[in-house]
Design a protein around this motif. Structure first.
Motif, PDB file in Angstrom:
ATOM      1  N   GLY A  32       0.811  -1.211   0.000  1.00  0.00           N
ATOM      2  CA  GLY A  32       0.000   0.000   0.000  1.00  0.00           C
ATOM      3  C   GLY A  32       0.846   1.262   0.000  1.00  0.00           C
ATOM      4  N   ARG A  33       1.962   1.242   0.729  1.00  0.00           N
ATOM      5  CA  ARG A  33       2.841   2.426   0.735  1.00  0.00           C
ATOM      6  C   ARG A  33       3.497   2.633  -0.632  1.00  0.00           C
ATOM      7  NH1 ARG A  33       4.136   0.672   6.071  1.00  0.00           N
ATOM      8  NH2 ARG A  33       6.032  -0.407   5.361  1.00  0.00           N
ATOM      9  N   ALA A  34       3.788   1.551  -1.330  1.00  0.00           N
ATOM     10  CA  ALA A  34       4.408   1.678  -2.656  1.00  0.00           C
ATOM     11  C   ALA A  34       3.407   2.148  -3.708  1.00  0.00           C
ATOM     12  CB  ALA A  34       5.003   0.331  -3.085  1.00  0.00           C
ATOM     13  N   GLY A  45      -6.459 -20.564   5.136  1.00  0.00           N
ATOM     14  CA  GLY A  45      -5.634 -21.748   4.987  1.00  0.00           C
ATOM     15  C   GLY A  45      -4.641 -21.678   3.843  1.00  0.00           C
ATOM     16  N   ALA A  46      -4.751 -20.646   2.998  1.00  0.00           N
ATOM     17  CA  ALA A  46      -3.795 -20.502   1.896  1.00  0.00           C
ATOM     18  C   ALA A  46      -2.436 -20.068   2.443  1.00  0.00           C
ATOM     19  CB  ALA A  46      -4.308 -19.484   0.885  1.00  0.00           C
ATOM     20  N   GLN A  47      -1.396 -20.400   1.714  1.00  0.00           N
ATOM     21  CA  GLN A  47      -0.033 -20.091   2.143  1.00  0.00           C
ATOM     22  C   GLN A  47       0.482 -18.867   1.384  1.00  0.00           C
ATOM     23  OE1 GLN A  47       1.861 -21.701   4.670  1.00  0.00           O
ATOM     24  NE2 GLN A  47       2.999 -19.787   4.336  1.00  0.00           N
ATOM     25  N   LEU A  48       0.587 -17.766   2.102  1.00  0.00           N
ATOM     26  CA  LEU A  48       1.036 -16.522   1.483  1.00  0.00           C
ATOM     27  C   LEU A  48       2.558 -16.460   1.478  1.00  0.00           C
ATOM     28  CD1 LEU A  48      -0.398 -13.834   0.449  1.00  0.00           C
ATOM     29  CD2 LEU A  48       0.287 -12.853   2.643  1.00  0.00           C
ATOM     30  N   ARG A  49       3.142 -16.087   0.340  1.00  0.00           N
ATOM     31  CA  ARG A  49       4.586 -15.865   0.237  1.00  0.00           C
ATOM     32  C   ARG A  49       4.798 -14.649  -0.660  1.00  0.00           C
ATOM     33  NH1 ARG A  49       4.579 -21.578   0.061  1.00  0.00           N
ATOM     34  NH2 ARG A  49       5.753 -22.539   1.767  1.00  0.00           N
ATOM     35  N   VAL A  50       4.835 -13.490  -0.059  1.00  0.00           N
ATOM     36  CA  VAL A  50       4.890 -12.245  -0.818  1.00  0.00           C
ATOM     37  C   VAL A  50       6.337 -11.870  -1.126  1.00  0.00           C
ATOM     38  CG1 VAL A  50       4.219  -9.818  -0.889  1.00  0.00           C
ATOM     39  CG2 VAL A  50       2.788 -11.469   0.316  1.00  0.00           C
ATOM     40  N   SER A  51       6.565 -11.510  -2.381  1.00  0.00           N
ATOM     41  CA  SER A  51       7.872 -11.035  -2.834  1.00  0.00           C
ATOM     42  C   SER A  51       7.633  -9.759  -3.628  1.00  0.00           C
ATOM     43  CB  SER A  51       8.554 -12.093  -3.704  1.00  0.00           C
ATOM     44  OG  SER A  51       9.720 -11.570  -4.297  1.00  0.00           O
ATOM     45  N   HIS A  52       8.171  -8.643  -3.144  1.00  0.00           N
ATOM     46  CA  HIS A  52       7.959  -7.359  -3.810  1.00  0.00           C
ATOM     47  C   HIS A  52       9.293  -6.634  -3.935  1.00  0.00           C
ATOM     48  CE1 HIS A  52       5.665  -3.231  -3.933  1.00  0.00           C
ATOM     49  NE2 HIS A  52       6.307  -3.489  -5.057  1.00  0.00           N
ATOM     50  N   ASP A  53       9.688  -6.360  -5.195  1.00  0.00           N
ATOM     51  CA  ASP A  53      10.877  -5.565  -5.490  1.00  0.00           C
ATOM     52  C   ASP A  53      10.418  -4.268  -6.131  1.00  0.00           C
ATOM     53  OD1 ASP A  53      12.771  -7.635  -4.689  1.00  0.00           O
ATOM     54  OD2 ASP A  53      12.095  -8.686  -6.487  1.00  0.00           O
ATOM     55  N   HIS A  54      11.074  -3.169  -5.779  1.00  0.00           N
ATOM     56  CA  HIS A  54      10.555  -1.852  -6.153  1.00  0.00           C
ATOM     57  C   HIS A  54      11.695  -0.866  -6.348  1.00  0.00           C
ATOM     58  CE1 HIS A  54       7.937   1.752  -5.724  1.00  0.00           C
ATOM     59  NE2 HIS A  54       8.891   2.225  -4.942  1.00  0.00           N
TER      60      HIS A  54
END
Length: 327
Positions: A32-34, A45-54
């Motif tokens: 949200g800040r980006a 139950g889903a497996q979150l794996r966030v990867s964000h490059d900016h």
């Protein structure tokens, strides 16, 4: 879309990480800040794996973003920027401007600042994102057409990456991302090279993707060399709401009717009256796409020179594939 090596695509912007997390709240806050505040949800139950490059310049940012799990994203209206989204892997469903786009490696999307958006990114979806500040894009557009804009630029949300224009746009964006990845852009701030790249990214977007000002850009790009045809063209554009005849345009151009027709055919591939009809329809679409202070379909039709509403509706649908009332 031009084929991208999966390993190379995975390394894009890898030197600019801003987020690696499995926490939904943290992902919502940092992303949200980006970009902007938004709602972010996923199935229990889903497996979150966030990867964000900016990486951020003065008026654009480049991003790679993946959530790992299927997520639903609702940013509402972006307000201050356009967002071009290229899926590098996986798929997403984008609802924007009354249209649903099934995005994949052959179909990108662009979000307009003043239209609501809802997205579902599928499992394994990873995107390259170009964020362009609204003011920057509008300044570049005015430079290109040589005149002020009278409203916001609105792009068609679907970007076809199997076509020449879409492939050109993708190449421009991924080239900038690769240059940043290799330390050749935005590594030490924003210099003249970065300023040129940021302008070029906006210009290629305007030139490649259909929008409500495409007819203005096309007119500039296809400007005829004949001064007489130019005079006729300028007269036509200045009087589109008037009941023009081909004789009127020819007289103002200083040509006979046959020479005028040949000049328009050589420059634009159509007759002067067909060109006038298309300009009127493009102007009507521009007016009907306004979000605020929008006139009725009848008012718009008359204001751009159509006196027969049935003919206007038929021609509008034939040109744009939708009814005038759909905006």
């Amino acid at each position: 879309m031009a084929q991208t090596d999966p390993l190379a695509a995975k390394a894009l912007l890898s030197g600019f990480p801003i987020l690696r997390t499995q926490d939904l709240s943290e992902a919502r806050a940092v992303v949200g800040r980006a970009f902007c505040d938004h709602r972010l949800d996923m199935r229990r139950g889903a497996q979150l794996r966030v990867s964000h490059d900016h990486v951020c310049g003065a008026d654009v940012s480049l991003n790679t973003l993946a959530y790992g799990a299927e997520v639903e994203i609702d940013p509402g209206q972006l307000q201050n920027f356009y967002l071009l989204q290229f899926p590098l892997a996986g798929a997403a469903r984008i609802e924007h401007r009354g249209e649903t786009v099934e995005a994949c490696t052959e179909t990108a999307t662009i979000l307009n600042p003043d239209r609501d958006t809802r997205m579902i990114w599928g499992v394994g979806c990873r995107k390259l994102l170009l964020q362009v500040n609204r003011g920057h894009l509008e300044r570049v557009a005015e430079d290109l057409i040589g005149a002020p804009l009278h409203g916001p630029v609105r792009f068609d949300p679907r970007v076809d990456l199997t076509q020449t224009a879409g492939r050109r746009l993708f190449r421009q964006v991924i080239s900038a991302a690769r240059a940043a990845t290799h330390g050749n852009l935005w590594r030490d701030g924003a210099g003249l090279n970065e300023a040129w790249i940021e302008r070029e990214l906006a210009a290629v977007l305007l030139d490649s993707q259909p929008s409500n000002i495409s007819h203005m850009l096309w007119r500039v790009a296809r400007a005829p060399t004949s001064r007489e045809v130019r005079r006729g063209l300028d007269y036509l554009h200045a009087n589109i709401s008037e009941p023009l005849r081909v004789e009127d345009i020819a007289r103002e151009a200083g040509l006979n009717i046959r020479s005028l027709q040949l000049g328009f055919k050589a420059a634009y591939g159509v007759s002067p009256m067909r060109y006038l009809r298309d300009v009127r329809l493009d102007a009507a679409r521009y007016l009907l796409s306004r979000r605020q202070n929008r006139e009725s379909v009848t008012q718009v039709a008359y204001s751009v020179g159509f006196s027969h509403l049935g003919r206007f509706s038929k021609d509008y649908r034939a040109r744009f594939g939708t009814r005038p009332s759909a905006g």
